[in-house]
Design a protein around this motif. Structure first.
Motif, short mmCIF file in Angstrom:
data_model
loop_
_atom_site.label_atom_id
_atom_site.label_comp_id
_atom_site.label_asym_id
_atom_site.label_seq_id
_atom_site.Cartn_x
_atom_site.Cartn_y
_atom_site.Cartn_z
N MET A 194 0.84 -1.18 0.00
CA MET A 194 0.00 0.00 0.00
C MET A 194 0.88 1.24 0.00
O MET A 194 1.81 1.35 0.79
CB MET A 194 -0.88 -0.01 1.24
CG MET A 194 -1.82 1.17 1.30
SD MET A 194 -3.01 1.02 2.65
CE MET A 194 -2.28 2.14 3.80
N LYS A 195 0.60 2.17 -0.88
CA LYS A 195 1.36 3.40 -0.99
C LYS A 195 0.50 4.57 -0.55
O LYS A 195 -0.61 4.76 -1.05
CB LYS A 195 1.81 3.59 -2.43
CG LYS A 195 2.72 4.76 -2.65
CD LYS A 195 3.19 4.79 -4.10
CE LYS A 195 4.17 5.89 -4.31
NZ LYS A 195 4.63 5.94 -5.71
N ILE A 196 0.98 5.36 0.40
CA ILE A 196 0.25 6.54 0.87
C ILE A 196 0.54 7.69 -0.09
O ILE A 196 1.69 8.07 -0.30
CB ILE A 196 0.66 6.90 2.30
CG1 ILE A 196 0.31 5.75 3.24
CG2 ILE A 196 -0.03 8.20 2.73
CD1 ILE A 196 0.83 5.93 4.65
N LEU A 197 -0.52 8.25 -0.66
CA LEU A 197 -0.36 9.34 -1.61
C LEU A 197 -0.66 10.71 -1.00
O LEU A 197 -0.18 11.73 -1.50
CB LEU A 197 -1.28 9.12 -2.82
CG LEU A 197 -1.04 7.82 -3.59
CD1 LEU A 197 -2.07 7.66 -4.69
CD2 LEU A 197 0.37 7.79 -4.16
N LYS A 198 -1.45 10.73 0.08
CA LYS A 198 -1.87 12.00 0.65
C LYS A 198 -2.26 11.80 2.10
O LYS A 198 -2.82 10.76 2.45
CB LYS A 198 -3.05 12.55 -0.13
CG LYS A 198 -3.59 13.85 0.38
CD LYS A 198 -4.80 14.31 -0.43
CE LYS A 198 -5.44 15.49 0.23
NZ LYS A 198 -6.67 15.88 -0.42
N ILE A 199 -1.96 12.78 2.94
CA ILE A 199 -2.43 12.77 4.33
C ILE A 199 -3.44 13.91 4.45
O ILE A 199 -3.13 15.06 4.13
CB ILE A 199 -1.27 12.97 5.32
CG1 ILE A 199 -0.30 11.79 5.22
CG2 ILE A 199 -1.80 13.13 6.74
CD1 ILE A 199 0.94 11.95 6.06
N ASP A 200 -4.64 13.59 4.90
CA ASP A 200 -5.69 14.60 5.03
C ASP A 200 -5.44 15.51 6.22
O ASP A 200 -5.49 16.72 6.12
CB ASP A 200 -7.05 13.93 5.15
CG ASP A 200 -8.17 14.93 5.20
OD1 ASP A 200 -8.27 15.73 4.25
OD2 ASP A 200 -8.93 14.93 6.18
N HIS A 201 -5.19 14.93 7.38
CA HIS A 201 -4.90 15.74 8.56
C HIS A 201 -4.27 14.88 9.65
O HIS A 201 -4.36 13.67 9.62
CB HIS A 201 -6.15 16.43 9.10
CG HIS A 201 -7.09 15.51 9.80
ND1 HIS A 201 -7.98 14.70 9.12
CD2 HIS A 201 -7.26 15.23 11.11
CE1 HIS A 201 -8.67 13.99 10.00
NE2 HIS A 201 -8.25 14.28 11.21
N ILE A 202 -3.63 15.57 10.59
CA ILE A 202 -3.06 14.91 11.76
C ILE A 202 -3.52 15.70 12.97
O ILE A 202 -3.41 16.93 13.00
CB ILE A 202 -1.52 14.91 11.70
CG1 ILE A 202 -1.03 14.09 10.51
CG2 ILE A 202 -0.93 14.39 13.01
CD1 ILE A 202 0.46 14.14 10.28
#
Length: 42
Positions: A1-9
């Protein structure tokens, strides 16, 4: 699985003023909002 974007932390801290200095000045991150969740005391 490749993370393309982080919405929020979300980070719970004792002092938003002190913590924001670390995240913005030291780490170079941007703050886009502050949220208080009273029922969780954060």
């Amino acid at each position: 699985m490749k993370i393309l974007k982080i919405d929020h932390i979300g980070v719970a801290v004792k002092s938003i003023e002190e913590a924001s200095k670390i995240y913005t000045e030291l780490l170079g991150l941007e703050m886009h909002g502050i949220e208080e969740v009273k029922e969780q005391k954060v």
